[in-house]
Design an enzyme around this catalytic site. Structure first.
Site, short mmCIF file in Angstrom:
data_model
loop_
_atom_site.label_atom_id
_atom_site.label_comp_id
_atom_site.label_asym_id
_atom_site.label_seq_id
_atom_site.Cartn_x
_atom_site.Cartn_y
_atom_site.Cartn_z
N ARG A 132 7.51 3.64 7.01
CA ARG A 132 6.38 4.03 7.87
C ARG A 132 6.93 4.34 9.25
O ARG A 132 7.59 3.49 9.86
CB ARG A 132 5.38 2.89 7.95
CG ARG A 132 4.09 3.26 8.66
CD ARG A 132 3.17 2.05 8.80
NE ARG A 132 1.82 2.45 9.12
CZ ARG A 132 1.39 2.70 10.35
NH1 ARG A 132 2.23 2.63 11.37
NH2 ARG A 132 0.12 3.05 10.56
N GLU B 269 0.79 -1.22 0.00
CA GLU B 269 0.00 0.00 0.00
C GLU B 269 0.83 1.29 0.00
O GLU B 269 0.64 2.16 -0.85
CB GLU B 269 -0.89 0.00 1.24
CG GLU B 269 -2.28 0.44 0.93
CD GLU B 269 -3.26 0.12 2.03
OE1 GLU B 269 -3.19 -0.96 2.64
OE2 GLU B 269 -4.12 0.98 2.25
P1 ADP Z 1 -9.45 3.73 2.77
O1 ADP Z 1 -8.46 3.28 1.74
O2 ADP Z 1 -9.11 3.28 4.16
O3 ADP Z 1 -10.87 3.47 2.38
P2 ADP Z 1 -9.59 6.55 1.93
O4 ADP Z 1 -8.36 7.35 1.66
O5 ADP Z 1 -10.42 6.16 0.76
O6 ADP Z 1 -9.20 5.32 2.85
O7 ADP Z 1 -10.46 7.40 2.96
C1 ADP Z 1 -11.61 6.90 3.61
C2 ADP Z 1 -12.23 8.04 4.40
O8 ADP Z 1 -12.62 9.07 3.50
C3 ADP Z 1 -13.48 7.69 5.16
O9 ADP Z 1 -13.18 7.14 6.42
C4 ADP Z 1 -14.18 9.04 5.28
O10 ADP Z 1 -13.65 9.79 6.35
C5 ADP Z 1 -13.76 9.75 3.99
N1 ADP Z 1 -14.75 9.74 2.88
C6 ADP Z 1 -14.67 10.56 1.79
N2 ADP Z 1 -15.70 10.35 0.95
C7 ADP Z 1 -16.47 9.37 1.50
C8 ADP Z 1 -17.68 8.71 1.10
N3 ADP Z 1 -18.33 9.02 -0.02
N4 ADP Z 1 -18.16 7.73 1.90
C9 ADP Z 1 -17.53 7.40 3.05
N5 ADP Z 1 -16.39 7.99 3.47
C10 ADP Z 1 -15.86 8.98 2.73
#
Ligand code: ADP
Length: 383
Positions: free
Chosen positions: A215, A144
């Protein structure tokens, strides 16, 4: 690199704990079957009459941000790359809709000629059976952090501008976040930097070069924490973008205990410095006092500021520990989230300028903030 040929795939996937991110490249000179078809389907959706439920779902997936929303194309992020002669497109949808996404790929015949996709995020493991059984595609997991750094390094070397920015102190006066951005010219001189990726959780990475990163820290108080607490405390707020917009107008001074609540005004510190009266001394410490109710906007403003400020503090301490002054914030928690960015920007200036030999630092933000994992996976696929 194979940018337009027929082997492999010109897709990049990052299947995270909350959101799945997809990058695809549409080559003008060598339209590959899959990506050509992908782009064609997406472009034609605007004019095409909806013939079937599959078409309707696909159109909703790529075009809609409301209603039956479960995904969106980030059109403002797509860009034409003159050197590669093609367009990069960016899409995301909720990870728990993966079954629907796979069904759509199958229904639209978009999976042909793809044998494998380098994929990052936990979903590369979790959904590997679904992809192989339903589409005959082998998801090949890639590290990642490695792909995020790869994606950032690669994008900063492209001849595109307006990728890296910092925010001035003034909170934006209009909902248009762009107007308050100051873009950096020499984006490729970023190394070394501290990368703070705020997804569901938070990773803090020391990046010395494209292949040199480590990290160094992290936090489990991240975007997922915000979103979970938001669902718990503001159940009427159904979408992330709705929550982040509502928070902009929220007044959280009735919820948070401020320095002026304790001292009656600013607090003079030794050495001529002071803590401003409006600074939060303790988040949510006044919540519910005397049975007082609070509106969603105030709660969301406090929640976002609390999470952002805490991450900013950890990031700053790590930058001190490793003597690196550039701190770059990415991840989808920042997506269309003015309050978070402003809280990080303001707090970074405050904490960095406070020390004896304090040199004020600007938090840096990247336009393609949530897509670097997908972009890096994409690069694995074409290299
Ligand atoms: P991951 O790879 O862990 O899913 P992201 O970088 O995609 O991480 O970020 C996830 C976070 O982005 C969520 O925890 C929330 O805070 C935010 N977020 C942004 N857009 C959305 C959406 N449409 N639905 C849910 N969470 C969202």
């Amino acid at each position: 690199a194979d940018w337009g040929g027929h082997s492999g795939s010109r897709l990049g996937l990052d299947i995270g704990g909350t959101l799945a991110k997809l990058v695809f490249f549409e080559s003008e000179i060598r339209p590959s079957w899959c990506n050509g078809r992908f782009a064609q389907v997406i472009k034609s959706l605007g004019v095409q009459t909806v013939k079937s439920e599959d078409d309707r779902e696909f159109r909703d997936f790529v075009l809609s941000r409301q209603g039956s929303f479960w995904g969106a194309q980030d059109k403002e992020l797509s860009f034409y790359d003159e050197e590669l002669e093609g367009v990069f497109h960016f899409l995301c949808f909720q990870t728990d809709k993966m079954e629907r996404f796979v069904a759509l790929l199958a229904a639209q015949d978009l999976h042909h000629q793809i044998d494998e996709i380098y994929t990052t995020g936990g979903g590369a493991y979790k959904y590997s059976r679904l992809f192989s059984e339903r589409l005959g595609i082998n998801l090949k997991p890639v590290d990642e952090l490695g792909v995020v750094v790869k994606g950032i390094s690669w994008l900063l070397r492209r001849p595109i501008s307006d990728e890296v920015c910092w925010l001035s102190d003034e909170p934006p006066k209009s909902p248009n976040f762009e107007s308050e951005c100051h873009f950096l010219d020499s984006a490729n001189s970023l190394f070394p930097f501290i990368l703070v990726n705020i997804g569901s959780g938070v990773s803090i990475v020391k990046v010395d070069g494209t292949d040199r990163f480590e990290r160094i820290s992290g936090s489990a108080l991240g975007g997922g924490t915000f979103w979970g607490l938001c669902n718990l405390l503001c159940p009427d707020c159904k979408e992330f973008s709705e929550a982040s917009c509502l928070a902009v107008a929220g007044d959280s001074s009735k919820l948070n205990l401020l320095v002026e609540d304790i001292y009656g005004g600013d607090y003079e510190l030794t050495g001529g410095r002071k803590l401003p009266g409006t600074l939060v001394a303790s988040f949510f410490a006044k919540a519910g006092r005397n049975g007082q109710a609070h509106d969603d906007a105030a709660v969301l403003n406090a929640l976002i500021t609390m999470i952002s400020q805490n991450i900013c503090q950890i990031a700053f301490l790590n930058s001190k520990l490793h003597s690196i002054s550039r701190i770059v914030f990415t991840g989808n928690f920042l997506r269309q989230n003015q309050v978070a960015r402003q809280a990080i920007a303001t707090n970074m200036r405050r904490v960095s300028g406070a020390g004896l030999a304090g040199k004020q630092l600007h938090a840096l933000f990247l336009e393609h903030e949530g897509y670097f994992g997908a972009l890096g996976s994409f690069l694995h696929n074409v290299e």
